[in-house]
Enzyme design. Structure first.
Site, mmCIF file in Angstrom:
data_model
loop_
_atom_site.group_PDB
_atom_site.id
_atom_site.type_symbol
_atom_site.label_atom_id
_atom_site.label_comp_id
_atom_site.label_asym_id
_atom_site.label_seq_id
_atom_site.Cartn_x
_atom_site.Cartn_y
_atom_site.Cartn_z
ATOM 1 N N LYS A 34 87.183 42.322 -17.164
ATOM 2 C CA LYS A 34 85.852 41.895 -16.733
ATOM 3 C C LYS A 34 85.211 40.957 -17.751
ATOM 4 C CE LYS A 34 85.081 46.042 -14.003
ATOM 5 N NZ LYS A 34 85.387 45.426 -12.752
ATOM 6 N N CYS A 35 85.988 40.022 -18.236
ATOM 7 C CA CYS A 35 85.566 39.105 -19.292
ATOM 8 C C CYS A 35 85.600 37.673 -18.756
ATOM 9 C CB CYS A 35 86.526 39.267 -20.476
ATOM 10 S SG CYS A 35 86.253 38.131 -21.850
ATOM 11 N N GLY A 36 84.792 36.814 -19.307
ATOM 12 C CA GLY A 36 84.835 35.412 -18.929
ATOM 13 C C GLY A 36 86.178 34.762 -19.214
ATOM 14 N N PHE A 37 86.943 35.344 -20.142
ATOM 15 C CA PHE A 37 88.267 34.815 -20.483
ATOM 16 C C PHE A 37 89.392 35.468 -19.676
ATOM 17 C CE2 PHE A 37 85.883 34.094 -24.518
ATOM 18 C CZ PHE A 37 85.934 32.704 -24.511
ATOM 19 N N THR A 38 89.063 36.399 -18.785
ATOM 20 C CA THR A 38 90.075 37.108 -18.000
ATOM 21 C C THR A 38 91.028 36.170 -17.261
ATOM 22 O OG1 THR A 38 88.669 39.064 -17.813
ATOM 23 C CG2 THR A 38 90.431 38.843 -16.184
#
Length: 166
Positions: A34-38
């Site tokens: 659930k990360c912007g970098f996922t």
């Protein structure tokens, strides 16, 4: 230099060690769903697909230390990674990359400086450490894409050197 061996636990709960991949070029990444970098999972899997037969592997270490961006259990993590990004590279149990409960692997990895010369704590999810078969470690922060030319060059150099030795 030989990179130290570490006991690890796979996401399925099986014991293994880093020595299982010590002859390979390895990318260690702390991951979160659930990360912007996922979306970097996609490039990580592409690297795995492209280079695994030549002596490279990605090792994913789910981490919930940064804004609780990996809240799920092992089954949810595996399902998400597989269904969303087709991940088939090895995943490990949730890992503390910083703090008092820091895994010994990360205690060693964070001694490596990044391109700006800064070592120390992992700053966010998807920080990458490329370990060559010679034990040499290179660090890339989260904003550096897995398929960045500098990373590709390290992988190519490592797998080619491995082939020359064989």
């Amino acid at each position: 230099m030989t990179f130290p061996n570490f006991d690890l636990t796979t996401i399925a709960g099986e014991s293994t060690t880093l020595s299982e991949v010590s002859d390979r070029v390895t990318m260690v990444v702390n991951v979160a769903s659930k990360c912007g970098f996922t979306p970097q999972y996609e490039a990580l899997q592409e690297l795995q697909n492209t280079y695994q037969k030549r002596g490279f592997t990605v090792l994913g270490f789910p981490c919930n230390l940064f804004m609780m961006q990996e809240p799920g259990g092992a089954e949810q993590i595996v399902e998400f990674c597989s269904a969303t990004y087709g991940v088939d590279f090895p995943l490990f149990e949730k890992t503390h990359v910083n703090g008092r409960a820091q895994h010994p692997l990360y205690a060693e990895l964070v001694k490596t400086p990044d391109a700006s010369g800064k070592a120390g704590r992992v700053k966010w999810n998807f920080e990458k450490f490329v370990i060559g078969p010679d034990g040499d470690v290179h660090r890339f922060r989260s904003r550096t894409a897995p398929d960045d030319p500098a990373i590709i060059a390290l992988i190519e150099e490592g797998v080619n050197a491995k082939l020359e030795v064989a």
